[in-house]
Scaffold this motif. Structure first.
Motif, PDB file in Angstrom:
ATOM      1  N   ARG B 171      13.662 -16.386 -42.023  1.00  0.00           N
ATOM      2  CA  ARG B 171      15.012 -16.338 -42.557  1.00  0.00           C
ATOM      3  C   ARG B 171      15.868 -17.467 -42.004  1.00  0.00           C
ATOM      4  NH1 ARG B 171      19.683 -14.399 -41.013  1.00  0.00           N
ATOM      5  NH2 ARG B 171      18.896 -13.515 -39.070  1.00  0.00           N
ATOM      6  N   ARG B 172      15.743 -17.688 -40.691  1.00  0.00           N
ATOM      7  CA  ARG B 172      16.701 -18.590 -40.043  1.00  0.00           C
ATOM      8  C   ARG B 172      16.357 -20.059 -40.181  1.00  0.00           C
ATOM      9  NH1 ARG B 172      18.390 -15.506 -34.576  1.00  0.00           N
ATOM     10  NH2 ARG B 172      18.937 -17.554 -33.793  1.00  0.00           N
ATOM     11  N   VAL B 173      15.052 -20.377 -40.244  1.00  0.00           N
ATOM     12  CA  VAL B 173      14.681 -21.795 -40.281  1.00  0.00           C
ATOM     13  C   VAL B 173      15.242 -22.520 -41.510  1.00  0.00           C
ATOM     14  CG1 VAL B 173      12.740 -23.384 -40.460  1.00  0.00           C
ATOM     15  CG2 VAL B 173      12.700 -21.557 -38.765  1.00  0.00           C
ATOM     16  N   PRO B 174      15.077 -21.960 -42.726  1.00  0.00           N
ATOM     17  CA  PRO B 174      15.649 -22.658 -43.887  1.00  0.00           C
ATOM     18  C   PRO B 174      17.173 -22.784 -43.785  1.00  0.00           C
ATOM     19  CG  PRO B 174      14.127 -20.940 -44.586  1.00  0.00           C
ATOM     20  CD  PRO B 174      14.339 -20.750 -43.122  1.00  0.00           C
ATOM     21  N   GLU B 175      17.809 -21.751 -43.227  1.00  0.00           N
ATOM     22  CA  GLU B 175      19.267 -21.806 -43.071  1.00  0.00           C
ATOM     23  C   GLU B 175      19.683 -22.991 -42.213  1.00  0.00           C
ATOM     24  OE1 GLU B 175      20.079 -16.975 -43.049  1.00  0.00           O
ATOM     25  OE2 GLU B 175      20.589 -18.188 -41.300  1.00  0.00           O
ATOM     26  N   ILE B 176      19.023 -23.101 -41.072  1.00  0.00           N
ATOM     27  CA  ILE B 176      19.448 -24.125 -40.125  1.00  0.00           C
ATOM     28  C   ILE B 176      19.087 -25.515 -40.650  1.00  0.00           C
ATOM     29  CG2 ILE B 176      17.414 -24.276 -38.627  1.00  0.00           C
ATOM     30  CD1 ILE B 176      20.799 -23.724 -37.130  1.00  0.00           C
ATOM     31  N   LEU B 177      17.975 -25.616 -41.394  1.00  0.00           N
ATOM     32  CA  LEU B 177      17.606 -26.912 -41.979  1.00  0.00           C
ATOM     33  C   LEU B 177      18.633 -27.314 -43.024  1.00  0.00           C
ATOM     34  CD1 LEU B 177      13.715 -26.749 -42.279  1.00  0.00           C
ATOM     35  CD2 LEU B 177      15.066 -28.259 -40.820  1.00  0.00           C
ATOM     36  N   ALA B 178      19.096 -26.337 -43.797  1.00  0.00           N
ATOM     37  CA  ALA B 178      20.126 -26.630 -44.788  1.00  0.00           C
ATOM     38  C   ALA B 178      21.404 -27.077 -44.087  1.00  0.00           C
ATOM     39  CB  ALA B 178      20.388 -25.392 -45.641  1.00  0.00           C
ATOM     40  N   LEU B 179      21.697 -26.433 -42.977  1.00  0.00           N
ATOM     41  CA  LEU B 179      22.911 -26.740 -42.226  1.00  0.00           C
ATOM     42  C   LEU B 179      22.924 -28.197 -41.767  1.00  0.00           C
ATOM     43  CD1 LEU B 179      25.418 -26.036 -40.432  1.00  0.00           C
ATOM     44  CD2 LEU B 179      23.779 -25.250 -38.724  1.00  0.00           C
ATOM     45  N   VAL B 180      21.783 -28.703 -41.307  1.00  0.00           N
ATOM     46  CA  VAL B 180      21.759 -30.077 -40.821  1.00  0.00           C
ATOM     47  C   VAL B 180      21.490 -31.075 -41.955  1.00  0.00           C
ATOM     48  CG1 VAL B 180      21.048 -29.419 -38.500  1.00  0.00           C
ATOM     49  CG2 VAL B 180      19.308 -30.004 -40.193  1.00  0.00           C
ATOM     50  N   GLY B 181      21.435 -30.577 -43.194  1.00  0.00           N
ATOM     51  CA  GLY B 181      21.297 -31.478 -44.330  1.00  0.00           C
ATOM     52  C   GLY B 181      19.865 -31.822 -44.677  1.00  0.00           C
ATOM     53  N   LEU B 182      18.932 -30.923 -44.380  1.00  0.00           N
ATOM     54  CA  LEU B 182      17.524 -31.197 -44.687  1.00  0.00           C
ATOM     55  C   LEU B 182      16.977 -30.177 -45.679  1.00  0.00           C
ATOM     56  CD1 LEU B 182      16.092 -32.096 -41.182  1.00  0.00           C
ATOM     57  CD2 LEU B 182      16.445 -33.645 -43.091  1.00  0.00           C
ATOM     58  N   ASP B 183      17.868 -29.714 -46.567  1.00  0.00           N
ATOM     59  CA  ASP B 183      17.457 -28.726 -47.548  1.00  0.00           C
ATOM     60  C   ASP B 183      16.256 -29.237 -48.327  1.00  0.00           C
ATOM     61  OD1 ASP B 183      17.802 -26.273 -48.498  1.00  0.00           O
ATOM     62  OD2 ASP B 183      19.741 -26.623 -49.460  1.00  0.00           O
ATOM     63  N   GLY B 184      15.200 -28.438 -48.390  1.00  0.00           N
ATOM     64  CA  GLY B 184      14.038 -28.803 -49.188  1.00  0.00           C
ATOM     65  C   GLY B 184      13.070 -29.759 -48.519  1.00  0.00           C
ATOM     66  N   LYS B 185      13.369 -30.166 -47.297  1.00  0.00           N
ATOM     67  CA  LYS B 185      12.457 -31.093 -46.625  1.00  0.00           C
ATOM     68  C   LYS B 185      11.670 -30.424 -45.503  1.00  0.00           C
ATOM     69  CE  LYS B 185      14.860 -35.248 -47.910  1.00  0.00           C
ATOM     70  NZ  LYS B 185      15.725 -36.361 -47.544  1.00  0.00           N
ATOM     71  N   GLY B 186      11.701 -29.104 -45.496  1.00  0.00           N
ATOM     72  CA  GLY B 186      11.054 -28.373 -44.412  1.00  0.00           C
ATOM     73  C   GLY B 186       9.555 -28.559 -44.327  1.00  0.00           C
ATOM     74  N   ASP B 187       8.918 -28.900 -45.459  1.00  0.00           N
ATOM     75  CA  ASP B 187       7.463 -28.996 -45.462  1.00  0.00           C
ATOM     76  C   ASP B 187       6.953 -30.374 -45.060  1.00  0.00           C
ATOM     77  OD1 ASP B 187       7.272 -26.392 -46.219  1.00  0.00           O
ATOM     78  OD2 ASP B 187       7.159 -26.832 -48.378  1.00  0.00           O
ATOM     79  N   ARG B 188       7.876 -31.283 -44.757  1.00  0.00           N
ATOM     80  CA  ARG B 188       7.428 -32.637 -44.410  1.00  0.00           C
ATOM     81  C   ARG B 188       7.082 -32.734 -42.934  1.00  0.00           C
ATOM     82  NH1 ARG B 188      10.910 -36.564 -47.876  1.00  0.00           N
ATOM     83  NH2 ARG B 188      11.038 -35.369 -49.826  1.00  0.00           N
TER      84      ARG B 188
END
Lengths: 300, 289
Positions: B171-188
């Motif tokens: 739950r939290r990882v995508p939230e925090i990635l979106a927060l720092v402006g990395l929405d959708g780049k989590g799989d890189r």
């Protein structure tokens, strides 16, 4: 849940450092193989030595001039020792028996036909209950009137002592060797896992940075070590089993050799038990090896 | 002597630093609010290093000598209040890194006191150091990401370490990635990301445990000026949520532009502590070993 995670981390690490993992596994394999070949050999030698030790017997030679009464008196004396529990068994070997036994033992018995008379004295063959009792038995009969003045009593005093010493030596040397092998194996596996940790020291650094406790860092590495140790041990046991079935059993059943006779069946360790010991040793080697190696990396 | 351990074991519920309710600024995106942890969040024994009232960072006459007679810090006394944004400036060898490593107890002071959140780190047991580090987010010039893990996995790692459930991590990882402006780049993987993006992953990792103190050591040292600006804006936003931010840097432009409190170190001593720009170096310009 945590154990599952540690397990996944360990498998990830094994995959990421495949070469090092293979090296650690092979190290464990060699260590366990040597240990697995050594333990039965050691136990076999030990049982062979103790079989020899139990064969120490005392021969009391009887003078040709001794009367039947004197011989019976000696027989009673030895009989008392048997009642006391110092003598396991004794047999009377007459002059004729002695000659017959000699004839059986000689390659060319015809030489005995040249003899004008039977030179061999009669004797009592005494088997002590314990090799250590031999001296007491000798002391009890050594002044008997029926004794042959030249032959007297013959028993392998020095042989008995040496065998007892040898048995003790074999035992301690065996334990010491097993100990040294285990230490060497732990160091070898530890060293191999050190490579794995060194390759991942940056990872350990990051773990510490984000607040991982030392045990949290340690678990995946130890599981990794246990997996390598277990796989190595299982392969080593398979190889040992192949050797046992293909070589040792075939050889033992094929020829009725002196060696198979001396090694009593009770002396050999059962293969299932050996398997359990070796697989356990493999797992322990892996865990201890990586645990010790990690200490250095977890300071601060 | 304060009983530090007792405090750590006390797992009462206090408002977390990341509650964004009072933040008045429009610059903070609405999605920041989702980072607030649910009240039901699991607390484990010894899991909490909760800063008390008073300054977030306090140095009292801190001297740090390395082997030989090399002085990392030579009598530093300074106080940083909770919620401040502070630059720590100085040349290489001025003592910036020593200052930061003392804060996370990678080093121990030779003498003097380093007090974080009201706790004297000199009295902190070694076994409690991990809990201190969870309360402090750290960002470095070289990002320190794990190269064989994706951005998401790198951030998730910091949560797994603190014993969060997999659901919570997811739950939290995508939230925090979106927060720092990395929405959708989590799989890189890190190597598939630009330097600025990697630094954002590292900031996300530092933030995901909701630290009260964020320490950044030369966060823009490897980045071009535009990217640096983006990272500094992100740190400013984080500071506005109430997190104390300490940035060590020798990036003169950034410091001049931000006009925040600046603590200048030179040869292990504080030579200036004031709001404003980077200012002139007081000493010589040569490298100091």
């Amino acid at each position: 849940m945590r154990l599952g995670m540690f397990f996944r981390e360990a498998l990830r690490s094994i995959r990421a450092n495949a070469a090092i993992s293979v090296a650690a596994t092979v190290t464990a394999l060699i260590a366990v193989f040597i240990l697995g070949a050594f333990i039965p050999s050691f136990m076999y030698v030990r049982s062979a030595v103790s079989a020899q030790t139990s064969k120490v017997d005392v021969d009391v030679y009887i003078s040709d001039t001794a009367s039947v009464k004197q011989v019976n008196a000696l027989r009673d004396k030895i009989g008392t020792l048997k009642t006391d529990g110092q003598v396991a068994e004794f047999t009377y070997v007459s002059k004729d028996d002695a000659l017959r036994l000699m004839r059986e033992r000689l390659r060319d018995p015809s030489v005995l036909d040249e003899l004008p008379s039977n030179p061999l004295p009669a004797k009592f063959n005494i088997q002590p209950t314990d090799p250590a009792n031999a001296n007491a038995i000798v002391a009890a009969v050594k002044d008997d009137a029926a004794l042959d003045p030249t032959e007297g009593i013959v028993y392998p005093q020095t042989t008995a002592d040496r065998l007892l010493t040898a048995a003790k030596f074999v035992q301690w040397a065996g334990f010491a060797l097993i100990g040294i092998l285990l230490v060497a194996a732990v160091l070898l596996i530890g060293n191999t896992i050190r490579l794995s940790i060194f390759a991942r020291r940056r990872e350990v650094e990051v773990m510490r940075l984000v607040g991982a406790t030392n045990w949290f860092i340690r678990w995946p590495f130890m599981i990794e070590g246990v997996i390598c140790g277990l796989v190595g041990a299982v392969v080593a046991v398979a190889m040992l089993w192949g050797i046992k079935v293909g070589v040792v059993d075939a050889w033992a059943s094929g020829a009725d050799t002196a060696l198979t006779k001396t090694g009593s069946a009770g002396g050999a360790i059962a293969f299932p038990l050996l398997t359990v010991v070796l697989v356990g040793a493999g797992a322990l080697l892996g865990a201890v090896g990586s645990g010790i190696t990690l200490r250095r990396f977890l300071r601060i | 002597m304060a009983r530090i351990d007792d405090d750590i074991h006390d797992a009462g519920s206090t408002p977390r630093a990341f509650t964004l309710v009072e933040v008045p600024l429009e610059t903070v995106p609405a999605d920041l609010a989702v980072v607030t942890p649910p009240a039901s969040e699991k607390r484990r024994r010894g899991d909490v290093f909760r800063p008390g009232p008073g300054p977030m960072v306090q140095f009292q006459g801190v001297i740090k000598r390395y082997d030989g007679d090399v002085r990392g810090l030579d009598g530093v006394s300074v106080s940083i209040a909770a919620g401040e944004f502070v630059f720590l400036v100085g040349q290489s060898g001025s003592g910036k890194s020593t200052f930061i490593r003392l804060c996370i107890r990678e080093l121990r002071a030779t003498s003097g006191h380093v007090i974080i959140g009201g706790r004297d780190l000199g009295e902190l047991k070694r076994s409690k150091v991990p809990y201190l580090r969870r309360a402090i987010g750290c960002v470095f010039q070289d990002f320190r990401l794990l190269p064989d893990r994706t951005a998401s996995e790198n951030v998730a790692y910091a949560l797994q370490v603190t014993g969060h459930s997999r659901q919570e991590v997811n739950r939290r990882v995508p939230e925090i990635l979106a927060l720092v402006g990395l929405d959708g780049k989590g799989d890189r993987l890190p190597r598939e990301l630009s330097g600025g993006e990697q630094q954002r992953v590292s900031i996300a990792r530092a933030l995901v445990n909701q630290p009260r103190l964020l320490i950044a050591d030369e966060p823009t040292g490897n980045l071009d000026p535009d990217t640096s600006q983006g990272i500094m804006d992100l740190l400013t936003r984080i500071n506005r949520t109430g997190t104390t931010v300490l940035v060590a840097t020798h990036d003169r432009d950034t410091v001049d532009r931000m006009q925040q409190r600046v603590i200048a170190l030179h040869k292990g001593r504080i030579v200036r502590d004031a709001e404003g720009g980077y200012n002139e170096d007081p000493g010589d310009t040569g490298e100091i070993a």
